[in-house]
Scaffold this active site. Structure first.
Site, short mmCIF file in Angstrom:
data_model
loop_
_atom_site.label_atom_id
_atom_site.label_comp_id
_atom_site.label_asym_id
_atom_site.label_seq_id
_atom_site.Cartn_x
_atom_site.Cartn_y
_atom_site.Cartn_z
NE ARG A 14 -3.18 -0.13 3.07
CZ ARG A 14 -3.37 0.20 4.34
NH1 ARG A 14 -2.93 -0.59 5.31
NH2 ARG A 14 -4.01 1.30 4.67
CB SER A 16 -0.13 4.48 4.19
OG SER A 16 0.37 3.28 4.75
CE LYS A 84 -3.00 -2.94 13.64
NZ LYS A 84 -3.98 -2.32 12.76
CB THR A 128 -10.02 4.19 18.14
OG1 THR A 128 -9.69 2.86 17.72
CG2 THR A 128 -11.39 4.16 18.80
CB SER A 130 -9.56 -0.57 16.61
OG SER A 130 -9.68 -1.75 17.37
NE ARG A 150 -10.73 3.25 7.83
CZ ARG A 150 -11.14 2.99 6.60
NH1 ARG A 150 -12.41 3.01 6.31
NH2 ARG A 150 -10.26 2.71 5.65
N GLY A 151 -8.11 6.54 8.08
CA GLY A 151 -7.05 7.24 7.36
C GLY A 151 -5.69 6.85 7.88
CG ASN A 152 -2.20 8.58 6.01
OD1 ASN A 152 -2.27 9.52 6.81
ND2 ASN A 152 -2.06 8.77 4.71
CB THR A 155 -5.23 11.20 7.56
OG1 THR A 155 -4.64 11.20 6.25
CG2 THR A 155 -6.66 11.71 7.47
CB CYS A 245 -9.46 -6.11 11.26
SG CYS A 245 -10.02 -5.50 9.67
#
Length: 316
Positions: A14, A16, A84, A128, A130, A150-152, A155, A245
């Protein structure tokens, strides 16, 4: 057979910064073993769809599917994943051949406020993405609220700087690899906030029909035996739980003087029910041990928790 040192190993990754760090770490080890490498950046659904939580876009292969297509089509020799993020069951024509040495596994809190404290009565808003972290926060810090992030990593830090939340909850491994460990204000004990299966490790995937000699050379350069053994146990647990996940399950295996120990379990989305057990056994039985632990958790009411989660999501 192609002469291995002359063979270019194209590494699917990816785009990122963290994914590239992982791919470059793999490339360095391959180069040290005398192999040639090239990075091939591939965008995944998880990178493209940022306005929905992971459990809304379907968790299976959300960060891996496009990389796996490239393996099948022979566009890359290996794909590098955060362990993960890898789905619990790998397609039959692909295989995981290596797990790189694991970083510290803990979840951590990041804040730009060095005086930020997470205490039992805290009413902070924590970012988060998760499901597991949200559920465990509800269990141990019931007054905390959570916000989707969400995001890298960059971000998420921008959102934190914009005060969309008071703090961020992330894996220590990604934070330290990106050089943001100076922002860590709280480290969760791993026996209470047990990490997701595979957290802190990098998984290497290839097509099953990759040339055997090349496959072996890659494995020898990248695989960390103790990490691999631990991940076999954790992934045995995850596979038996049939969880990706997006379910709030967790598993952490560690090697001991006598063999291997794995702690794993499941927490309900509201944090009210926590099922957690620890099994020990021989390293040769690592995968079976994880499977047995999952069956124990499912039998204690984990199956009911999973059914409830699926029912809630089908209503959304």
């Amino acid at each position: 057979m192609t002469n291995i040192p002359d063979k270019m190993i194209r590494i699917g990754t990816r785009g990122s910064k963290l994914a590239l760090w992982q791919a470059e770490a793999a490339a360095e080890k391959l180069q040290a073993a005398g192999l040639k490498t090239e990075l091939v950046i591939i965008s995944t659904k998880g990178d493209q769809v940022l306005d929905k939580s992971l459990d809304k876009i379907g968790s299976k292969g959300v960060f891996t599917e496009e990389l796996e297509v490239s393996l099948r089509e022979g566009k890359v020799e290996i794909a590098v994943h955060s362990a993960k993020d890898v789905q619990s069951t790998i397609p039959a024509d692909l295989e995981l051949i290596a797990f790189m040495e694991r970083e510290q596994v803990n979840d951590v809190i990041l804040s730009f406020d060095p005086n930020f404290k997470l205490e039992r009565g805290s009413t902070a808003k924590i970012g988060t993405s998760s499901t597991r972290r949200r559920a465990l926060l509800k269990k141990y810090y019931p007054n905390v609220t959570t916000a989707e992030s969400r995001g890298n990593l960059q971000t998420r830090l921008r959102k934190l700087e914009e005060k969309q939340f008071d703090a961020l909850m992330l894996a220590y491994a990604g934070v330290v690899r990106m050089g943001y460990d100076n922002l860590i204000v709280h480290t969760f004990p791993e026996d209470e906030f047990v990490p997701a299966a595979g957290q802190g490790s990098v998984a290497i995937e290839c097509a099953r029909d990759l040339e055997p000699e090349l496959k072996q050379a890659i494995k020898e350069a990248l695989d960390h035996t103790d990490t691999h053994t631990s991940l076999l146990a954790e992934r045995g647990f995850l596979r038996t739980m049939e969880g990706g996940c997006s379910i709030p399950s967790f598993a952490l295996a560690t090697l001991t003087e006598d063999g291997i120990s794995i702690t794993g379990g499941l927490v309900s989305l509201d944090g009210q029910t926590l099922l957690q057990e620890t099994f020990t056994g021989q390293t040769a039985e690592a995968e079976a041990l994880g499977e047995q632990l999952a069956k124990k958790i499912l039998g204690q009411g984990g199956d009911a928790i999973l059914k409830s989660i699926k029912a809630q999501r089908s209503e959304v």
